[in-house]
Design a protein around this motif. Structure first.
Motif, short mmCIF file in Angstrom:
data_model
loop_
_atom_site.label_atom_id
_atom_site.label_comp_id
_atom_site.label_asym_id
_atom_site.label_seq_id
_atom_site.Cartn_x
_atom_site.Cartn_y
_atom_site.Cartn_z
N ASN A 71 0.72 -1.18 0.08
CA ASN A 71 0.07 0.00 0.06
C ASN A 71 0.83 1.14 0.01
OD1 ASN A 71 -2.64 -0.78 -0.16
ND2 ASN A 71 -2.48 -1.54 1.97
N GLN A 72 2.24 1.14 0.18
CA GLN A 72 3.09 2.31 0.04
C GLN A 72 3.76 2.14 -1.26
OE1 GLN A 72 5.32 3.60 3.73
NE2 GLN A 72 4.99 1.72 4.60
N GLY A 73 3.28 1.24 -2.07
CA GLY A 73 3.84 1.19 -3.37
C GLY A 73 5.23 0.26 -3.64
N HIS A 74 5.54 -0.51 -2.54
CA HIS A 74 6.68 -1.29 -2.85
C HIS A 74 6.52 -2.39 -3.63
CE1 HIS A 74 9.53 -4.50 -1.22
NE2 HIS A 74 10.40 -3.33 -1.05
N HIS A 75 7.26 -2.42 -4.74
CA HIS A 75 7.04 -3.30 -5.95
C HIS A 75 7.10 -4.85 -5.52
CE1 HIS A 75 6.29 0.37 -7.95
NE2 HIS A 75 7.24 0.64 -8.54
N GLN A 76 8.08 -4.91 -4.81
CA GLN A 76 8.37 -6.54 -4.37
C GLN A 76 7.18 -7.14 -3.68
OE1 GLN A 76 12.44 -5.75 -3.24
NE2 GLN A 76 12.89 -7.99 -3.72
N SER A 77 6.68 -6.33 -2.76
CA SER A 77 5.67 -6.79 -2.09
C SER A 77 4.40 -6.93 -2.89
CB SER A 77 5.19 -5.53 -0.91
OG SER A 77 6.36 -5.59 -0.02
N GLN A 78 4.06 -6.09 -3.59
CA GLN A 78 2.96 -5.96 -4.79
C GLN A 78 3.11 -7.26 -5.43
OE1 GLN A 78 3.51 -2.22 -6.55
NE2 GLN A 78 2.18 -1.04 -5.11
N SER A 103 -0.80 -5.65 -11.50
CA SER A 103 -0.84 -4.37 -12.31
C SER A 103 -0.27 -3.11 -11.79
CB SER A 103 -2.25 -4.03 -12.60
OG SER A 103 -3.16 -5.03 -13.28
N GLU A 104 -0.37 -3.04 -10.21
CA GLU A 104 0.06 -1.74 -9.59
C GLU A 104 1.48 -1.88 -9.83
OE1 GLU A 104 -1.03 -0.33 -5.97
OE2 GLU A 104 -3.21 -0.71 -6.40
N ALA A 105 2.40 -2.95 -9.57
CA ALA A 105 3.47 -3.11 -9.80
C ALA A 105 4.25 -3.04 -10.95
CB ALA A 105 4.28 -4.41 -9.00
N ALA A 106 3.54 -3.62 -12.16
CA ALA A 106 3.89 -3.52 -13.59
C ALA A 106 3.74 -1.97 -14.00
CB ALA A 106 2.85 -4.44 -14.31
N GLU A 107 2.82 -1.31 -13.49
CA GLU A 107 2.70 0.00 -13.99
C GLU A 107 4.00 1.12 -13.46
OE1 GLU A 107 0.66 1.32 -16.10
OE2 GLU A 107 -1.19 -0.03 -16.24
N GLY A 108 4.09 0.46 -12.24
CA GLY A 108 5.44 0.95 -11.55
C GLY A 108 6.55 0.64 -12.11
N GLY A 109 6.81 -0.21 -13.14
CA GLY A 109 7.99 -0.77 -13.78
C GLY A 109 8.59 -1.80 -13.43
N TYR A 110 7.92 -2.31 -12.57
CA TYR A 110 8.72 -3.87 -12.10
C TYR A 110 8.65 -4.99 -12.86
CZ TYR A 110 10.01 -7.05 -8.26
OH TYR A 110 10.73 -8.08 -7.66
N SER A 111 9.70 -5.31 -13.41
CA SER A 111 9.75 -6.40 -14.70
C SER A 111 9.12 -7.73 -14.39
CB SER A 111 10.98 -6.48 -14.99
OG SER A 111 11.97 -7.24 -14.26
N LYS A 112 9.30 -8.32 -13.14
CA LYS A 112 8.69 -9.55 -12.64
C LYS A 112 7.23 -9.53 -12.86
CE LYS A 112 12.61 -11.31 -9.74
NZ LYS A 112 12.98 -11.59 -8.57
N SER A 113 6.74 -8.42 -12.30
CA SER A 113 5.26 -7.87 -12.32
C SER A 113 4.36 -7.89 -13.95
CB SER A 113 4.78 -6.97 -11.35
OG SER A 113 4.89 -7.27 -10.25
N GLN A 114 5.45 -7.15 -14.54
CA GLN A 114 5.02 -7.07 -15.80
C GLN A 114 4.88 -8.43 -16.72
OE1 GLN A 114 8.19 -4.57 -17.03
NE2 GLN A 114 7.12 -2.64 -16.72
N TYR A 115 5.96 -9.25 -16.23
CA TYR A 115 5.85 -10.72 -16.89
C TYR A 115 4.87 -11.41 -16.42
CZ TYR A 115 7.28 -15.49 -17.65
OH TYR A 115 7.52 -16.94 -17.92
N ASN A 116 4.44 -11.30 -15.03
CA ASN A 116 3.40 -12.19 -14.50
C ASN A 116 2.01 -11.70 -14.99
OD1 ASN A 116 4.92 -13.81 -12.80
ND2 ASN A 116 5.04 -12.31 -11.11
#
Length: 281
Positions: A71-78, A103-116
């Motif tokens: 909820n603080q925007g931490h991409h690994q947690s998301q 989606s939240e992490a992907a939109e933030g540029g986190y590549s693992k979430s973009q892949y998932n």
């Protein structure tokens, strides 16, 4: 921060004097910072509970801390939350929640979430299949160097799924993934050079990529590389190396390799066979 660091140092010294492990100290430190609202500490504390390392395994507590960090925007947690909701580990399976956090992490540029996220669009798990969106997210992840995303995107270009069929683009992404050690990409690239399907036929390049995949344990590449050495195709002919690669494939249960070993051994000296066996240990 200075006021906080001194008590932590004193706490560390006093606890270690009484035989408390470093892991215990780390958990205490994570909890202090997590309760103060530091996202990284919240993630690390969640991870400790999730893995049961330094704290009793407890996914309810893990998710609590992952949520605070997310909820603080931490991409690994998301991303971690997305995975837990996707597979239903420690919580009820909920693809909508998984999609939200990926989606939240992907939109933030986190590549693992973009892949998932791309995988969800590609598979249609709990949602309509959308190959175009899958390709877009695979590309975003691939551009950041995610090898599996590069491989997936290459396959989409090979088959013309979600994108216009383009073998040149496919080979570009395959080579990028292969150079990062993605074994499936190495094997596919080798096959393309071997057959001339989409790339100019090149036995030396095929042998180079078969060798890389074979060294990574890809059994079909081990088998084909054995043929290359047995016939001198793209490499210097060598019965010893042919035996080595067929022997490695045979150890993985590749029946044709087992058959070929018997034929090859008939024309080899016992010394050469022993050398090949030593090389394949």
């Amino acid at each position: 921060m200075r006021k906080l660091l001194l008590p932590l140092v004193l706490l560390f010294v006093s606890l270690t004097c009484f035989g408390v492990t470093l892991t215990d100290v780390q958990i205490i430190e994570y909890r202090i910072f997590a309760e103060e609202g530091h996202a990284v500490a919240q993630y690390e504390l969640g991870l400790a509970y999730h893995l049961g390392e330094g704290a009793p395994q407890d996914n309810t507590k893990a998710i609590k801390w992952f949520l605070k960090a997310a909820n603080q925007g931490h991409h690994q947690s998301q991303n971690t939350l997305g995975r837990l909701y996707q597979i239903g580990e420690g919580t009820t399976k909920d693809i909508a929640e998984a999609f939200k956090w990926y989606s939240e992490a992907a939109e933030g540029g986190y590549s693992k979430s973009q892949y998932n996220l791309a995988l969800l669009y590609f598979s249609g798990e709990g949602m309509p299949v959308d190959y175009k969106m899958a390709a877009e997210w695979f590309e975003k992840s691939a551009l950041q160097g995610h090898a599996k995303a590069q491989l997936k995107l290459a396959n989409m270009y090979v088959k013309g799924i979600g994108v216009k069929k383009d073998i040149a683009m496919a080979s570009k992404w395959l080579e990028m993934a292969a150079n990062q050690g993605e074994v499936a990409a190495q094997a596919v690239l080798a096959n393309m050079y071997h057959s001339g399907d989409g790339l100019k036929k090149d036995s030396k390049e095929a042998a180079r990529w078969y060798r890389k995949a074979a060294e990574n344990g890809e059994v079909n590449s081990q088998y084909i590389l054995g043929f290359y050495y047995a016939t001198g195709n793209g490499v210097t002919q060598s019965d010893v190396n042919a035996y080595k690669w067929w022997n490695l494939a045979a150890k993985q249960g590749y029946e044709d390799a087992i058959h070929n070993l018997g034929i090859l051994a008939a024309r080899m000296s016992e010394e050469d066979i022993e050398q090949a066996k030593d090389m394949s240990r």
